[in-house]
Write a protein that holds these residues in place. Structure first.
Motif, PDB file in Angstrom:
ATOM      1  N   VAL A  73     -19.385   9.657   6.908  1.00 20.80           N
ATOM      2  CA  VAL A  73     -17.959   9.646   6.579  1.00 20.80           C
ATOM      3  C   VAL A  73     -17.352   8.345   7.095  1.00 20.80           C
ATOM      4  O   VAL A  73     -17.574   7.964   8.250  1.00 20.80           O
ATOM      5  N   LEU A  74     -16.578   7.679   6.249  1.00 17.63           N
ATOM      6  CA  LEU A  74     -15.831   6.486   6.654  1.00 17.63           C
ATOM      7  C   LEU A  74     -14.405   6.898   6.988  1.00 17.63           C
ATOM      8  O   LEU A  74     -13.774   7.648   6.229  1.00 17.63           O
ATOM      9  N   THR A  75     -13.875   6.429   8.126  1.00 19.58           N
ATOM     10  CA  THR A  75     -12.500   6.723   8.506  1.00 19.58           C
ATOM     11  C   THR A  75     -11.908   5.539   9.251  1.00 19.58           C
ATOM     12  O   THR A  75     -12.638   4.742   9.847  1.00 19.58           O
ATOM     13  N   ASP A  76     -10.591   5.422   9.194  1.00 18.07           N
ATOM     14  CA  ASP A  76      -9.917   4.358   9.953  1.00 18.07           C
ATOM     15  C   ASP A  76      -9.168   4.922  11.153  1.00 18.07           C
ATOM     16  O   ASP A  76      -8.324   4.249  11.743  1.00 18.07           O
ATOM     17  N   ALA A  77      -9.473   6.150  11.532  1.00 21.87           N
ATOM     18  CA  ALA A  77      -8.832   6.766  12.700  1.00 21.87           C
ATOM     19  C   ALA A  77      -9.388   6.183  13.995  1.00 21.87           C
ATOM     20  O   ALA A  77     -10.548   5.755  14.041  1.00 21.87           O
ATOM     21  N   PRO A  78      -8.613   6.161  15.063  1.00 23.15           N
ATOM     22  CA  PRO A  78      -9.094   5.665  16.366  1.00 23.15           C
ATOM     23  C   PRO A  78     -10.263   6.511  16.892  1.00 23.15           C
ATOM     24  O   PRO A  78     -10.359   7.712  16.592  1.00 23.15           O
ATOM     25  N   PHE A 111     -10.110   9.538   5.016  1.00 21.27           N
ATOM     26  CA  PHE A 111     -11.570   9.498   5.100  1.00 21.27           C
ATOM     27  C   PHE A 111     -12.167   9.362   3.710  1.00 21.27           C
ATOM     28  O   PHE A 111     -11.531   9.706   2.700  1.00 21.27           O
ATOM     29  N   VAL A 112     -13.409   8.851   3.680  1.00 24.83           N
ATOM     30  CA  VAL A 112     -14.181   8.680   2.444  1.00 24.83           C
ATOM     31  C   VAL A 112     -15.580   9.227   2.684  1.00 24.83           C
ATOM     32  O   VAL A 112     -16.213   8.888   3.689  1.00 24.83           O
ATOM     33  N   LEU A 113     -16.080  10.066   1.796  1.00 19.01           N
ATOM     34  CA  LEU A 113     -17.456  10.557   1.886  1.00 19.01           C
ATOM     35  C   LEU A 113     -18.405   9.530   1.295  1.00 19.01           C
ATOM     36  O   LEU A 113     -18.129   8.947   0.246  1.00 19.01           O
ATOM     37  N   LEU A 114     -19.528   9.314   1.988  1.00 23.42           N
ATOM     38  CA  LEU A 114     -20.487   8.282   1.594  1.00 23.42           C
ATOM     39  C   LEU A 114     -21.842   8.896   1.252  1.00 23.42           C
ATOM     40  O   LEU A 114     -22.118  10.055   1.559  1.00 23.42           O
ATOM     41  N   LYS A 115     -22.676   8.103   0.624  1.00 19.50           N
ATOM     42  CA  LYS A 115     -24.106   8.381   0.412  1.00 19.50           C
ATOM     43  C   LYS A 115     -24.360   9.731  -0.262  1.00 19.50           C
ATOM     44  O   LYS A 115     -23.816  10.026  -1.308  1.00 19.50           O
ATOM     45  N   PHE A 141     -16.637  -5.597   2.226  1.00 15.53           N
ATOM     46  CA  PHE A 141     -16.566  -4.166   2.524  1.00 15.53           C
ATOM     47  C   PHE A 141     -15.556  -3.850   3.620  1.00 15.53           C
ATOM     48  O   PHE A 141     -15.081  -2.720   3.709  1.00 15.53           O
ATOM     49  N   ASP A 142     -15.201  -4.842   4.452  1.00 15.51           N
ATOM     50  CA  ASP A 142     -14.146  -4.614   5.442  1.00 15.51           C
ATOM     51  C   ASP A 142     -12.808  -4.346   4.766  1.00 15.51           C
ATOM     52  O   ASP A 142     -11.930  -3.685   5.336  1.00 15.51           O
ATOM     53  N   ALA A 143     -12.637  -4.894   3.554  1.00 16.33           N
ATOM     54  CA  ALA A 143     -11.371  -4.731   2.819  1.00 16.33           C
ATOM     55  C   ALA A 143     -11.389  -3.523   1.890  1.00 16.33           C
ATOM     56  O   ALA A 143     -10.527  -3.399   1.023  1.00 16.33           O
ATOM     57  N   VAL A 144     -12.358  -2.637   2.065  1.00 19.34           N
ATOM     58  CA  VAL A 144     -12.531  -1.539   1.118  1.00 19.34           C
ATOM     59  C   VAL A 144     -11.331  -0.587   1.105  1.00 19.34           C
ATOM     60  O   VAL A 144     -11.015   0.032   0.071  1.00 19.34           O
ATOM     61  N   TRP A 145     -10.629  -0.469   2.240  1.00 15.75           N
ATOM     62  CA  TRP A 145      -9.470   0.431   2.290  1.00 15.75           C
ATOM     63  C   TRP A 145      -8.358  -0.031   1.344  1.00 15.75           C
ATOM     64  O   TRP A 145      -7.524   0.778   0.924  1.00 15.75           O
ATOM     65  N   ASP A 146      -8.332  -1.320   1.010  1.00 10.18           N
ATOM     66  CA  ASP A 146      -7.328  -1.819   0.066  1.00 10.18           C
ATOM     67  C   ASP A 146      -7.618  -1.381  -1.367  1.00 10.18           C
ATOM     68  O   ASP A 146      -6.743  -1.484  -2.230  1.00 10.18           O
TER      69      ASP A 146
END
Length: 384
Positions: free
Chosen positions: A121-126, A96-100, A176-181
């Motif tokens: 919060v940004l996350t890539d979890a289902p 996860f990533v905290l935003l704003k 921004f879709d590639a931000v996890w990279d």
């Protein structure tokens, strides 16, 4: 010149910089300033400035002070919940990533001056995993916001769990879709990650553009830009960020916002167009307004009649993400969406839908003059 707008911005300037530069012929009505502050979610910072102004008695500022106590309590509750949420995500080893606001508060003179309406919060979890965690923490599922799942812990805490930073209707979504990279892992080995300072800065501006062109945008995102650029120092490579802003076609807009901020807080000489832009920002409120949303929709199509038909159809047949909170079973059985449409229409027929009536009234109140003003603002800022 709008006296209330000038007084509002002067109060912010007094809090941040100890001065006011916009012309103000007389003392503003505190009740009017409080109403604007509530819409803009800037009560704490404006109250701080009004106390520094010295023109207002304790009696005049009493109601304002009471409201800021509620805002400060909300901030403290959000901080408690943020810790609880981060612990739960780390325990489950969910990235996860905290935003704003969670990150921006550190750049303000005092953290409670930067209010937050939500925890982001940004996350890539289902989705199913996020839903289970949030429910285990006592949160109520509110809605599917397309790029977010939204949750609430009444009365003061709401959380937006972001699947993506932007939807694919925005030209810059791919970056921004590639931000996890590009995220930076936590030094403590936990599942928390961090945006690079450059990506954080770019996201701040892109999010501002999204709101600005769709819903309207308040002053708070501009203050974030102003405070971050001033306080981040060597943390962010602004030269590299500007190159990327140019690639994303956001640099001209960013420079125009910087110029407006400089006039608000340093120069004080607003042109007629600056006054119009300032009014647009204040009228929109922190989340935008229904009138501004409709004006932005109308300006983007050649035929107002055609758009009104599309908007009407969207009210009759809302998309799945809108229907899920009304009919929670759609979370697990989305194929029943047509059945839910029928059930909703029957409910509306059997019971007067006041919200739909209000929306239709607002749609009719958006006149061509305001649409023209909004279109002019977007054209001047090189926005579609």
């Amino acid at each position: 010149m709008n006296q209330a707008n000038h007084a509002f911005i002067n109060a912010i300037n007094l809090c941040l910089n100890g001065k006011k530069v916009l012309p103000q012929q007389e003392k503003a009505d505190v009740k009017e300033l409080l109403a604007i502050a509530k819409k803009q979610s800037l009560a704490n910072i404006v109250y701080c400035g009004l106390k520094k102004d010295g023109s207002y008695s304790d009696e005049e500022l009493f109601a304002f002070g009471e409201y800021t106590e509620l805002c400060t309590f909300q901030y403290l509750r959000q901080e408690q919940e943020l810790l609880r949420l981060c612990s739960a995500l780390k325990e489950k080893k969910i990235r996860f990533v905290l935003l704003k606001g969670s990150r921006l508060r550190a750049f303000y003179p005092s953290p409670e001056l930067r209010s937050s309406c939500d925890i982001d919060v940004l996350t890539d979890a289902p989705d199913e995993t996020i839903l289970a965690i949030m429910q285990s923490l006592g949160y109520e599922y509110e809605k599917d916001g397309e790029t977010t799942l939204n949750f609430a812990l009444p009365p003061l805490v709401t959380v937006e769990m972001h699947r993506h930073l932007f939807d694919d209707r925005l030209s810059f979504h791919g970056y921004f879709d590639a931000v996890w990279d590009r995220v930076i892992p936590s030094e403590d080995g936990s599942s928390e990650c961090f945006l690079t300072e450059e990506d954080f800065y770019l996201y701040m501006i892109a999010h501002l553009v999204k709101h600005f062109t769709r819903y309207g945008c308040g002053l708070r995102p501009l203050l974030d830009l102003y405070v971050y650029e001033r306080e981040a120092g060597d943390l962010c490579d602004f030269a590299a960020a500007e190159k990327k802003l140019e690639e994303l076609d956001l640099l001209y807009f960013t420079k125009q916002m910087r110029e407006l901020l400089n006039k608000w807080f340093e120069e004080g000489n607003l042109t007629e167009q600056d006054e119009e832009l300032t009014e647009y920002l204040i009228r929109s409120g922190v989340y935008g307004s229904v009138i501004t949303i409709k004006a932005n929709q109308f300006r983007q199509v050649a035929s107002l009649r055609g758009l009104k038909l599309r908007v009407l159809l969207s009210h009759i047949f809302p998309p799945l993400r809108i229907m899920r909170p009304m009919y929670p079973r759609l979370l697990r059985c989305p194929v029943f969406l047509p059945v839910a449409w029928i059930a909703r229409m029957l409910r509306i027929l059997l019971k007067e839908d006041k919200k739909s009536k209000k929306t239709q009234q607002i749609m009719q109140s958006v006149d061509e003059e305001y649409i023209s003003q909004v279109s002019g603002i977007m054209q001047r800022l090189h926005l579609q």
